[in-house]
Design a protein around this motif. Structure first.
Motif, PDB file in Angstrom:
ATOM      1  N   PHE A  66       0.522  -1.696  -0.242  1.00  0.00           N
ATOM      2  CA  PHE A  66       0.227   0.346   0.238  1.00  0.00           C
ATOM      3  C   PHE A  66       0.922   1.154   0.307  1.00  0.00           C
ATOM      4  CE2 PHE A  66      -2.504  -3.339   1.654  1.00  0.00           C
ATOM      5  CZ  PHE A  66      -4.097  -3.567   0.741  1.00  0.00           C
ATOM      6  N   ARG A  67       2.269   0.898   1.101  1.00  0.00           N
ATOM      7  CA  ARG A  67       2.598   2.178   0.950  1.00  0.00           C
ATOM      8  C   ARG A  67       2.983   2.531  -0.753  1.00  0.00           C
ATOM      9  NH1 ARG A  67       8.794   0.940   2.440  1.00  0.00           N
ATOM     10  NH2 ARG A  67       9.178   0.477   0.172  1.00  0.00           N
ATOM     11  N   ASP A  68       3.155   2.106  -1.557  1.00  0.00           N
ATOM     12  CA  ASP A  68       3.880   1.786  -3.389  1.00  0.00           C
ATOM     13  C   ASP A  68       2.859   1.959  -3.614  1.00  0.00           C
ATOM     14  OD1 ASP A  68       6.429   2.436  -1.673  1.00  0.00           O
ATOM     15  OD2 ASP A  68       7.126   0.085  -2.405  1.00  0.00           O
ATOM     16  N   ASN A  69       1.807   1.042  -3.533  1.00  0.00           N
ATOM     17  CA  ASN A  69       0.266   0.869  -4.010  1.00  0.00           C
ATOM     18  C   ASN A  69       0.990   0.145  -5.515  1.00  0.00           C
ATOM     19  OD1 ASN A  69      -1.950   1.724  -5.508  1.00  0.00           O
ATOM     20  ND2 ASN A  69      -1.280   3.582  -6.744  1.00  0.00           N
ATOM     21  N   LEU A  70       1.071  -0.561  -4.947  1.00  0.00           N
ATOM     22  CA  LEU A  70       1.590  -2.386  -5.434  1.00  0.00           C
ATOM     23  C   LEU A  70       0.376  -3.487  -5.757  1.00  0.00           C
ATOM     24  CD1 LEU A  70       4.980  -2.206  -4.585  1.00  0.00           C
ATOM     25  CD2 LEU A  70       4.364  -1.039  -6.340  1.00  0.00           C
ATOM     26  N   SER A  71       0.174  -3.994  -7.035  1.00  0.00           N
ATOM     27  CA  SER A  71      -0.529  -5.493  -7.440  1.00  0.00           C
ATOM     28  C   SER A  71       0.426  -6.359  -6.265  1.00  0.00           C
ATOM     29  CB  SER A  71      -0.820  -5.411  -8.380  1.00  0.00           C
ATOM     30  OG  SER A  71       0.455  -6.132  -8.918  1.00  0.00           O
ATOM     31  N   VAL A  72      -0.584  -7.123  -5.893  1.00  0.00           N
ATOM     32  CA  VAL A  72       0.384  -8.256  -5.065  1.00  0.00           C
ATOM     33  C   VAL A  72       1.044  -9.178  -5.988  1.00  0.00           C
ATOM     34  CG1 VAL A  72       0.071 -10.768  -4.759  1.00  0.00           C
ATOM     35  CG2 VAL A  72      -1.665  -8.999  -3.992  1.00  0.00           C
ATOM     36  N   ALA A  73       1.816  -8.742  -7.333  1.00  0.00           N
ATOM     37  CA  ALA A  73       1.931  -9.442  -8.284  1.00  0.00           C
ATOM     38  C   ALA A  73       3.811  -8.796  -8.197  1.00  0.00           C
ATOM     39  CB  ALA A  73       1.947  -9.593  -9.969  1.00  0.00           C
ATOM     40  N   GLN A 122       8.736  -7.051  -6.049  1.00  0.00           N
ATOM     41  CA  GLN A 122       9.972  -6.748  -5.840  1.00  0.00           C
ATOM     42  C   GLN A 122      10.493  -7.254  -4.563  1.00  0.00           C
ATOM     43  OE1 GLN A 122       9.428  -2.141  -5.039  1.00  0.00           O
ATOM     44  NE2 GLN A 122       7.810  -1.769  -7.458  1.00  0.00           N
ATOM     45  N   PHE A 123       9.405  -7.430  -3.768  1.00  0.00           N
ATOM     46  CA  PHE A 123       9.931  -7.765  -2.006  1.00  0.00           C
ATOM     47  C   PHE A 123       9.986  -9.278  -1.808  1.00  0.00           C
ATOM     48  CE2 PHE A 123       8.039  -3.795  -1.760  1.00  0.00           C
ATOM     49  CZ  PHE A 123       9.037  -2.646  -2.016  1.00  0.00           C
ATOM     50  N   GLY A 153      -8.320  -2.440   1.019  1.00  0.00           N
ATOM     51  CA  GLY A 153      -8.365  -1.680  -0.475  1.00  0.00           C
ATOM     52  C   GLY A 153      -7.917  -3.114  -1.568  1.00  0.00           C
ATOM     53  N   GLU A 154      -8.496  -3.132  -1.756  1.00  0.00           N
ATOM     54  CA  GLU A 154      -9.070  -4.825  -2.810  1.00  0.00           C
ATOM     55  C   GLU A 154      -7.367  -4.441  -4.080  1.00  0.00           C
ATOM     56  OE1 GLU A 154     -11.529  -7.543  -2.767  1.00  0.00           O
ATOM     57  OE2 GLU A 154     -11.726  -6.356  -0.568  1.00  0.00           O
ATOM     58  N   PRO A 155      -6.398  -4.870  -3.339  1.00  0.00           N
ATOM     59  CA  PRO A 155      -5.533  -4.570  -4.882  1.00  0.00           C
ATOM     60  C   PRO A 155      -6.022  -5.523  -5.969  1.00  0.00           C
ATOM     61  CG  PRO A 155      -4.797  -5.834  -2.944  1.00  0.00           C
ATOM     62  CD  PRO A 155      -5.783  -5.245  -2.472  1.00  0.00           C
ATOM     63  N   THR A 156      -5.384  -5.190  -6.921  1.00  0.00           N
ATOM     64  CA  THR A 156      -6.089  -5.161  -8.253  1.00  0.00           C
ATOM     65  C   THR A 156      -4.889  -6.864  -8.059  1.00  0.00           C
ATOM     66  OG1 THR A 156      -5.132  -3.843  -9.928  1.00  0.00           O
ATOM     67  CG2 THR A 156      -5.128  -5.886 -10.727  1.00  0.00           C
ATOM     68  N   GLU A 157      -5.626  -8.382  -8.572  1.00  0.00           N
ATOM     69  CA  GLU A 157      -4.736  -9.293  -8.068  1.00  0.00           C
ATOM     70  C   GLU A 157      -4.380  -9.868  -9.402  1.00  0.00           C
ATOM     71  OE1 GLU A 157      -7.911 -12.105  -7.215  1.00  0.00           O
ATOM     72  OE2 GLU A 157      -8.414 -10.880  -5.598  1.00  0.00           O
ATOM     73  N   GLN A 158      -3.255  -9.956  -9.329  1.00  0.00           N
ATOM     74  CA  GLN A 158      -2.629 -10.939 -10.388  1.00  0.00           C
ATOM     75  C   GLN A 158      -1.903 -12.360  -9.829  1.00  0.00           C
ATOM     76  OE1 GLN A 158       0.197  -8.078 -12.306  1.00  0.00           O
ATOM     77  NE2 GLN A 158      -0.955  -6.162 -11.976  1.00  0.00           N
ATOM     78  N   PRO A 159      -2.601 -13.017 -10.826  1.00  0.00           N
ATOM     79  CA  PRO A 159      -1.772 -15.021 -10.388  1.00  0.00           C
ATOM     80  C   PRO A 159      -0.422 -14.712 -10.711  1.00  0.00           C
ATOM     81  CG  PRO A 159      -4.040 -15.059 -10.526  1.00  0.00           C
ATOM     82  CD  PRO A 159      -3.630 -12.860 -10.615  1.00  0.00           C
TER      83      PRO A 159
END
Length: 391
Positions: free
Chosen positions: A335-342, A347-348, A371-377
């Motif tokens: 959430f800090r970097d506004n990233l998707s799960v993928a 990155q981490f 926040g329902e981040p974009t899911e990217q399996p």
């Protein structure tokens, strides 16, 4: 129903009802006592009290011997201070070769000692003494056993002398305050706390914790990389690690304390007795313990409680894989970097064995967060993390 029916109904004798209730209560209490006695006799609490391979008084004897050795070291140091021609004091170590830290009970009766004691209270009961910044059911001492003194459980006497240090996690030199800040962010899930953040920089919580660490590490060499530091990871078994095998290990060795659902156990007042291992009250996806190798090291040397070393390397890796195959609070960096799960995974999480970003039991791990981040399996093909096809 008519009034006649009401009037003809037999009336209860209040005295008899009270007596019956009292007898029932006594019977229930006697039953609970019997159950408790049976559990105690079965040895279920023995792991909490002491290691089974030690005689009842051996732990006390070892503590007394350690205290005597530290007193000898203090005398040797004073002699060396008074006379530089005297022999330098030898490192105070136990028979096993581990550094002997100061005892908080011996902290001086002054402002520094007060800070040491406050730091100890924050460390051992973080839920109460830093509650505004704790967003789960953890205390610092859940991952650093024995109040931060136990070798192989990331003892603070070993960590205190290693900072400032460069950390690959954030790729900068970290002070001890930075390290504590990170622990609140990830292990204590500060994003879910009442304040929504770790303690403010340069605050009393950091100062008191560092006083406690500093006092415990008195006499330890700087950058000594002392034996017992961190969690010593056992070699990865030839069979890899398996969630399904780990489930069996968990049921047989861990569920009695942490619950079959991994949610931990609380007392009637809501205080945590055993921490949650997954779910909302556990450490989040950014904590080091979500890595299978790190968890395997902690488990191998410390679990089940009081029986460290009783599991094989294979069992430690398998049960670590199982515990970390469940959803938990979000990685704050997502959430800090506004990233998707993928993107967060790439990155981490790419360089260590973990399940973040993998689909297990039909669930994309890392997406069950606000926040329902974009899911990217993960991309199609063989899973990035080995489980020997036994999820």
């Amino acid at each position: 129903m008519s009034d006649h029916d009401n009037n003809d109904r037999p009336r209860k004798d209040p005295g008899r009802t009270t007596l019956r209730r009292a007898l029932i209560a006594v019977a229930i209490a006697a039953g609970l006592v019997a159950i408790g006695a049976g559990l105690y006799a079965s040895g279920i609490y023995a792991p909490i009290a002491q290691s089974p391979d030690r005689e009842p008084d051996e732990g006390r004897e070892l503590a007394e011997e350690a205290a005597e050795r530290r007193e000898e070291w203090l005398a040797e140091r004073q002699e060396y201070t008074n006379d530089p021609a005297a022999n330098p004091p030898a490192l105070p170590v136990s028979e096993e070769g581990y550094f002997i830290p100061n005892d908080v009970a011996d902290a001086p009766d002054n402002e520094f000692g007060d800070s040491v004691r406050r730091g100890y209270e924050v460390f051992t009961n973080t839920q109460t003494n830093a509650s505004e910044h704790v967003g789960n059911g953890m205390n610092c001492a859940n991952c650093h056993l024995g109040g931060g003194t136990v070798p192989g459980s990331a003892p603070m006497w070993a960590a205190a002398v290693e900072y400032p240090a460069f950390r690959g996690k954030n790729k900068i030199i970290n002070t001890m305050e930075d390290r504590i800040h990170g622990c609140f962010t990830y292990s204590m899930n500060a994003q879910g706390s009442p304040s929504g953040s770790p303690p403010p920089r340069d605050g009393d919580i950091y100062k008191d914790l560092q006083s406690f660490f500093y006092y415990m590490a008195e006499g330890a060499p700087l950058e000594g990389n002392l034996p017992g530091r961190g969690y010593s990871t056992p070699p990865e078994p030839e069979q890899g690690y398996s969630i399904s095998r780990g489930e069996t290990v968990f049921e047989n060795n861990c569920a009695v304390c942490h619950g079959t659902d991994g949610g931990g156990r609380q007392d009637p007042n809501g205080r945590w007795i055993f921490p949650a291992l997954w779910g909302d009250d556990a450490f989040n996806w950014g904590a080091g313990m979500h890595r299978i190798n790190t968890a395997a090291g902690f488990i191998k040397h410390n679990m089940p409680l009081g029986q460290g070393g009783s599991l094989t390397d294979q069992q430690a890796w398998d049960v670590a894989a199982y515990i970390n195959s469940w959803e938990r609070p979000a990685d704050p960096r997502q959430f800090r970097d506004n990233l998707s799960v993928a993107e967060t995974d790439e990155q981490f999480h790419e360089h260590t064995p973990n399940w973040y970003g993998d689909v297990i039991r039909g669930d994309l791990l890392g997406d069950g967060v606000p926040g329902e981040p974009t899911e990217q399996p993960p991309s199609a093909g063989a899973p990035r993390h080995r489980d020997q096809a036994s999820r």
